[in-house]
Write a protein that holds these residues in place. Structure first.
Motif, mmCIF file in Angstrom:
data_model
loop_
_atom_site.group_PDB
_atom_site.id
_atom_site.type_symbol
_atom_site.label_atom_id
_atom_site.label_comp_id
_atom_site.label_asym_id
_atom_site.label_seq_id
_atom_site.Cartn_x
_atom_site.Cartn_y
_atom_site.Cartn_z
ATOM 1 N N SER B 41 0.829 -1.204 0.000
ATOM 2 C CA SER B 41 0.000 0.000 0.000
ATOM 3 C C SER B 41 0.866 1.258 0.000
ATOM 4 O O SER B 41 0.600 2.206 -0.724
ATOM 5 C CB SER B 41 -0.904 -0.017 1.236
ATOM 6 N N PHE B 43 3.903 1.758 -0.995
ATOM 7 C CA PHE B 43 4.734 2.012 -2.180
ATOM 8 C C PHE B 43 4.009 1.646 -3.465
ATOM 9 O O PHE B 43 4.637 1.215 -4.435
ATOM 10 C CB PHE B 43 6.058 1.250 -2.057
ATOM 11 N N SER B 44 2.720 1.848 -3.477
ATOM 12 C CA SER B 44 1.961 1.535 -4.688
ATOM 13 C C SER B 44 2.170 2.618 -5.739
ATOM 14 O O SER B 44 2.011 3.807 -5.457
ATOM 15 C CB SER B 44 0.471 1.443 -4.356
ATOM 16 N N GLY B 46 0.262 3.139 -8.213
ATOM 17 C CA GLY B 46 -1.026 3.580 -8.745
ATOM 18 C C GLY B 46 -1.748 2.449 -9.433
ATOM 19 O O GLY B 46 -1.414 1.265 -9.287
ATOM 20 N N ASN B 47 -2.765 2.830 -10.187
ATOM 21 C CA ASN B 47 -3.552 1.823 -10.897
ATOM 22 C C ASN B 47 -2.940 1.568 -12.266
ATOM 23 O O ASN B 47 -2.719 2.501 -13.047
ATOM 24 C CB ASN B 47 -4.979 2.325 -11.072
ATOM 25 N N PRO B 48 -2.678 0.313 -12.579
ATOM 26 C CA PRO B 48 -2.046 0.038 -13.876
ATOM 27 C C PRO B 48 -3.044 0.180 -15.019
ATOM 28 O O PRO B 48 -4.226 -0.112 -14.850
ATOM 29 C CB PRO B 48 -1.579 -1.415 -13.726
ATOM 30 N N PRO B 49 -2.570 0.646 -16.155
ATOM 31 C CA PRO B 49 -3.454 0.720 -17.320
ATOM 32 C C PRO B 49 -3.684 -0.679 -17.879
ATOM 33 O O PRO B 49 -2.858 -1.580 -17.700
ATOM 34 C CB PRO B 49 -2.670 1.595 -18.286
ATOM 35 N N ASN B 206 1.525 6.116 -11.688
ATOM 36 C CA ASN B 206 0.246 6.564 -12.230
ATOM 37 C C ASN B 206 -0.611 7.052 -11.073
ATOM 38 O O ASN B 206 -1.525 6.377 -10.622
ATOM 39 C CB ASN B 206 -0.422 5.391 -12.970
ATOM 40 N N ASP B 207 -0.247 8.214 -10.562
ATOM 41 C CA ASP B 207 -0.970 8.799 -9.444
ATOM 42 C C ASP B 207 -0.926 7.889 -8.229
ATOM 43 O O ASP B 207 -1.929 7.704 -7.537
ATOM 44 C CB ASP B 207 -2.413 9.100 -9.826
#
Lengths: 344, 834
Positions: B41, B43-44, B46-49, B206-207
């Motif tokens: 969490s 070091f995430s 973001g959401n992958p495309p 990614n954000d």
């Protein structure tokens, strides 16, 4: 000698709305209920319909989100599962509307330009039941730990609590198998209540709630609706099925009561208990909409589902079959926007 | 290869599941599923495309840092699509995080690149089991090669910027995920190894988390600095980054240190820097090629003493070229710290010591300390190095005009104390440096135990005889044969400073008399001694005998300065002083300026309060007698009574006065004026009254008397008026004048003062004030006498009865009536007729 005609006077632009407002809209629903797809469909929905609204990002990140997700749907691809809480999406909902002025006999109406700042967070569904992190880390430490740093969940709940309007996505297909919609609703509504109930002038929570029954085009939703006479196909030129607004709540109840083990009844009761009926509205929605036969240029009952499920190397995948014609995606937002702006 | 047991965590969701993403399995000694959930969490990225072809597509590789209670771990997370979908048909991504102890990485120098190679495709053990793997040790030079591959500028910029905060690399779409991991290693290689305990990165962002330091992304994320892959450069406002970047460039570009050496040095700095100030990284860097860094700072005048010492105590000066180490050694010696002397001495030959630096250090030290303590320590070092003669010579020559003058005293003392007969260079330098030579000779004069003969013999090898001979004669010669005028006049050819040195040497040796008469003649007659500085030099001479003092005072008066020795001579040997004074005044050529000398003496006597001490009175009277013909001097001595009327009681003064007034008949009439005009500011009113009474008795007109008072420094006030009249009355009465006569004189005097109001300084306001304070003073006295009357006349038994006698009672009645009349008249009339 005739007098030359006076040059046409262009219609003056409507004056800016003195009551331009800022509103937070919360998006809320269990995993895979279609939250991201709902947001992704907004751009297309506005362009498909005849809405007096512009939607654009207040910052680069929000604009990028809007355009990239629109592209994704245009490519007939669903967004992947959201794994992380996004930062706040800041969109501007700009349009003209009619407001009333004066009193009694001198009352009049006029068009004004309204601008509403919408701030949304796209959250993984797990956050709405408090299961985003299985357990509190016990041994791991971080050198840059900030004791005052807000947890992701806390940030989401704070956002929802501060919202003026809420969009709750009810996924009948998930409820059919998992029967846990109530759990996701209940956990979160308690968090919202804790943070906002005091703002309310009555016994209900202060927010307006748009309950969106999603995946309208799914056989498990459209089928019962069609069979039980909730559908009206005369409301648009493509003959897309639609559920009149006054029947949406009834369909919601019907879908819930159809399964005795469903938690939808609890969900319905909880909605009524927490939100004022006048501040609650139901919408039958589908982010990708019904399939439009490209040859006929209209909807066909024999092929209504706009999603194809395929078995392949990657397992059972879903993709969008045809063009996207979102159903009731802009409407909940527009309704909430209207409620946030003063009427006169 | 290094065998390692490492922890791991797997995040994803089961195929076909409606579940949210979660940690599905974990293993290893340190952390459990909950811990990995926190790591994922935090070091995430973001959401992958969903797409698999874009620059931001999975796989993503994340470098993270975390720790348990004992040590730091480097996290390597690889996130990629699985072959499964969830219940909604969406592809499932799996994230595998590996927790590698930092010490393992640091000690074995395992790069991120090698970690990725070894772990990204490794088969995970069953849930709960530790992963046993073999990790490759990074080949020597591999990291430097990575830096070169991506470009030093780019990697250095990223490394420097990371010190200040998060960095987003943009416009690097052509890089594969593996390339990006390689770039992370290139950047980390340009930071101290310990920085890896805070080095976090992601091949795409990614954000996602703000806790990731270095990321690739489509656009700059909020709160980070952008590093454009195509045109990498530092933002101008970067401070720490600028310093760090500048040092990297300095080392590699300017000093030409191979990149592999820089990287190896940084790899050796393994102390964890988690939580440290970024500037520490900059300082760590300084140790690389530190001798040259110190050299550069030293050349710019910025090197600290500690750094300079470190270069030599650590032995790392040997890394420098001969000329560089010599230059730096010069700086060390130039610090002038005596504590460094042993180090300097030890490394003198190896470091290429320069005698000039040692001399300058000693010179600096001489300014600060007593040479008998510390200055000689430098000389001691020079002696041990076999450089005593050139050292002393250098020290002397450094004092030559145009070099670094000053400190001759100290150097002369060193030469005197430590020079040897065979120090040819030293003595030659002394002979060439008059200032040091003068001081040396003066020191020889002071030192009663010095072997003057030996010294002069030694000096005579280098110093001309006509210079040295007068010194020898003054300091060692026969008392019956003082320097003659011709010798002294010839000696003056060596310069005024030399003559001054000769005088000082004579003075300190107590032999000023051997040279003073001829010197005094030179002062009077030789224009070469006309310069003003001679006056100061004469003033500074401090002879021991009264004769010399008297003669020097004549010279000072000749030079229009006050006599300096008169007061001292009066207390010790006033007769000798008088003789010296008279002898000085008898020098040929003085007679033309004798009046000026005596006028100067008279002026000095007016300022000097000599009347209080009989010994001082004696010397003044002796001089006044010797120059009895001088009216100026006589008037000055007469005027002394203004400050000390009691002089009239001194028999010697009285006798002198009588003779003086007989000799200078006109002065007799002028004496009152002389005395009254000379009244000091603080003269007692009663004494002034005594003088006034005396003058009135000698027929001086009251108006003339008041005029003299006005011209003096003494100022009349109400209180003083009462005192003056009281003193005058007492004096008149003492001289036999009747009470009525004395009262009449006082009235006349008062009237004269009253008339003086017409003069400017006697304004109406002044007179009014005078009257008011005088009356106040009289009232106080009346009150006092009334009290005495009441106390004395009171009956011892009956306190309400008084015994004054009829006659006194009658007088008191008359006095009372008198006072009453004055009081009543004062209602309409004003005192002093106003």
């Amino acid at each position: 000698m005739s007098t030359p005609p006076a040059p046409a006077t262009p219609t003056p632009p409507p004056p800016p709305d003195p009551a331009a407002s800022r509103g937070r809209i919360g998006l809320w629903g269990p995993p895979a209920s279609g939250k991201t797809t709902f947001l992704a469909a907004l751009g297309l929905a506005l362009d498909r319909g005849d809405f007096p609204w512009l939607l654009y990002g207040r910052d680069e990140w929000s604009n990028t989100f809007l355009s990239s997700h629109t592209d994704l749907l245009r490519q007939k691809t669903f967004p992947p599962a959201t794994t992380d809480l996004s930062r706040e999406l800041s969109w501007v909902f700009r349009g003209s509307r009619t407001i009333r002025e004066g009193r009694l006999l001198r009352r009049s109406t006029r068009e004004v330009v309204s601008e509403l700042d919408l701030e949304l967070i796209d959250a993984p569904g797990g956050y709405f039941i408090g299961r985003s992190q299985p357990a509190e880390p016990s041994r791991v430490r971080f050198d840059d730990d900030d004791d005052e740093e807000e947890s992701q969940e806390e940030r989401l709940y704070r956002h929802l609590g501060a919202c003026h309007g809420l969009i709750y996505l009810f996924d009948p297909t998930r409820e059919r198998t998992r029967k846990d919609s109530y759990d996701y609703f209940h956990h979160t509504v308690l968090q919202i209540a804790r943070r906002s109930a005091a703002r309310s002038g009555d016994r209900f929570l202060p927010q307006h709630l748009a309950v969106c029954i999603t995946k309208f085009d799914h056989p498990h939703v459209y089928g019962p609706a069609f069979k039980n006479g909730f559908i009206d196909q005369t409301l648009n030129p493509q003959h897309f099925p639609a559920v009149p607004d006054d029947l949406a709540e009834e369909l919601f109840e019907f879908l819930g009561e159809a399964d005795r083990e469903s938690s939808a009844v609890l969900l319905r009761n909880s909605i009524r208990r927490h939100f004022h009926p006048d501040r609650t509205r139901y919408f039958m929605t589908s982010a990708v909409g019904f399939y439009l036969d490209p040859d006929l240029g209209r909807f066909r009952h024999s092929q209504y589902w706009n999603v194809v499920e395929e078995e392949g190397d990657e397992g059972r995948t879903s993709r969008i079959l045809g063009d996207v014609y979102p159903v009731n995606v802009v409407e909940p937002l527009a309704w909430l926007a209207e409620t946030l702006l003063p009427r006169s | 290869m290094v065998r390692a047991r490492i922890g791991w965590g797997l995040r994803g969701k089961p195929a076909g599941s409606h579940d949210e993403y979660a940690v599905l399995a974990a293993g290893g000694p340190a952390f459990g599923k909950g811990d990995y959930a926190g790591i994922f969490s935090r070091f995430s990225p973001g959401n992958p495309p969903v797409g698999r072809e874009s620059p931001g597509s999975l796989p993503w590789v994340v470098l993270s840092v975390f720790r348990d209670d004992h040590e730091h771990y480097l996290g390597l997370t690889v996130q990629d699509w699985s072959n499964d979908t969830d219940a909604a048909g969406r592809p499932i991504s799996l994230s595998r995080c590996f927790a590698v102890p930092y010490t393992l990485v640091a000690e074995n120098r395992i790069s991120y690149r090698d970690l990725y190679t070894a772990l990204h495709a490794v088969d995970l053990p069953p849930d709960g089991r530790t992963l046993d793997v073999e990790l490759p040790e990074t080949a020597e030079g591999a990291q430097a090669a990575l830096v070169e591959r991506f470009g030093f500028e780019r990697a250095a910029a990223a490394a420097a910027l990371l010190l200040e905060g998060p960095v987003t690399v943009t416009r690097a779409e052509e890089l594969t995920p593996r390339d990006r991991v390689d770039f992370f290693e290139a950047v980390a290689a340009l930071l101290p190894c310990g920085w890896r305990t805070r080095f976090t990165a992601s091949t795409w962002h990614n954000d996602g988390s703000r806790h990731l330091g270095l990321v690739f992304a489509r656009q700059r994320r909020s709160g980070s600095v952008e590093l454009d892959w195509q045109t990498p450069r530092l933002p101008s406002e970067s401070v720490i980054a600028g310093d760090y970047w500048g040092q990297l460039h300095e080392l590699k570009g300017v000093r030409g240190i191979p990149l592999s050496v820089i990287v190896a040095h940084l790899a050796g700095c393994g102390e964890p820097l988690a939580g440290a100030e970024p500037s520490e990284a900059v300082h760590i860097f300084a140790d690389l090629d530190r001798p040259r860094t110190v050299l550069k700072a030293a050349m710019g005048g910025r090197a600290s003493a500690e750094d300079l010492r470190w270069v030599f105590t650590s032995g790392r000066f040997r890394e420098l070229r001969a000329e560089e180490r010599a230059a730096l050694f010069d700086q060390l010696v130039g610090l002038g710290d005596v504590e460094d002397i042993p180090l300097v001495e030890r490394l003198w030959a190896e470091a290429g010591g320069d005698l000039k630096s040692l001399v300058r250090a000693a010179r600096t030290d001489l300014r600060r300390r007593d040479p008998s303590e510390e200055g000689s320590r430098y000389l001691g070092a020079a002696e041990r190095l076999g450089l005593a003669d050139p050292f002393l010579a250098g020290l002397v020559r450094l004092l030559e005009p145009g070099e670094d003058p000053g400190g001759e005293v100290m150097v002369a003392r060193l030469v005197m104390a430590r020079s040897q007969r065979d120090h040819i260079a030293t003595f030659q330098a002394v002979a060439d440096n008059k200032a040091v030579l003068h001081q040396l000779l003066c020191h020889l004069a002071v030192d009663r135990g010095a072997d003057l003969v030996g010294w002069f013999r030694q000096l005579s090898r280098f110093v001309p005889a006509d210079f040295l001979h007068p010194f020898f004669r003054v300091l060692h010669g026969d008392a019956e044969r003082p320097l003659d005028a011709e010798t002294l006049s010839g000696f003056l050819a060596h310069g005024s400073a030399s003559l001054h040195a000769l005088l000082v040497a004579a003075e300190v040796r107590g032999r000023l008399d051997r040279v003073l008469p001829e010197f005094a003649s030179l002062v009077i007659t030789d224009a070469r001694l006309g310069h003003a500085f001679w006056t100061d030099w004469i003033f500074e001479l401090d002879p021991v005998g009264g004769h010399d003092r008297g003669m020097l005072d004549v010279l000072l008066l000749w030079r229009d300065r006050s006599p300096r020795h008169l007061e001292k001579a009066a207390l010790e040997d006033w007769r000798g002083y008088r003789e010296g004074f008279v002898a000085g005044c008898a020098i040929p050529g003085v007679e033309a300026g004798l009046d000026r000398i005596l006028a100067g003496l008279a002026a000095h006597l007016r300022e000097w309060n000599w009347c209080k001490d009989p010994r001082q009175v004696a010397v003044v009277l002796a001089l006044a007698t010797a120059y009895r013909e001088s009216p100026v001097l006589t008037a000055a001595v007469l005027a002394a009574r203004a400050a000390a009327p009691e002089l009239s009681d001194d028999e010697g003064y009285r006798s002198w006065r009588e003779q003086a007034l007989q000799r200078h008949a006109p002065l007799e009439g002028q004496e009152p004026v002389i005395v009254l005009k000379a009244l000091p500011r603080d003269a007692a009113a009663e004494n002034v009254g005594r003088l006034c009474a005396e003058m009135l008795g000698r027929g001086v007109l009251p108006s003339r008397l008041v005029e003299c008072l006005d011209q003096s420094h003494w100022r009349l006030t109400g209180d003083r008026l009462v005192g003056l009249l009281t003193g005058a009355r007492s004096s008149l009465r003492a001289s036999g004048v009747s009470e009525a006569g004395a009262r009449e004189k006082c009235r006349i005097l008062t009237a004269a003062i009253q008339r003086s109001r017409s003069r400017p300084h006697m304004s109406d306001a002044h007179l009014s004030d005078l009257r008011y304070t005088a009356v106040q003073s009289i009232c106080t006295e009346l009150e006092h006498y009334s009290f005495l009357l009441e106390t004395i006349a009171a009956d011892t038994e009956d306190k309400k009865s008084f015994h004054v006698g009829d006659q006194s009672r009658q007088r008191l009645i008359e006095l009372s009536a008198w006072l009453k009349g004055v009081i009543e008249a004062s209602r309409s009339r004003k005192f002093f007729g106003r």
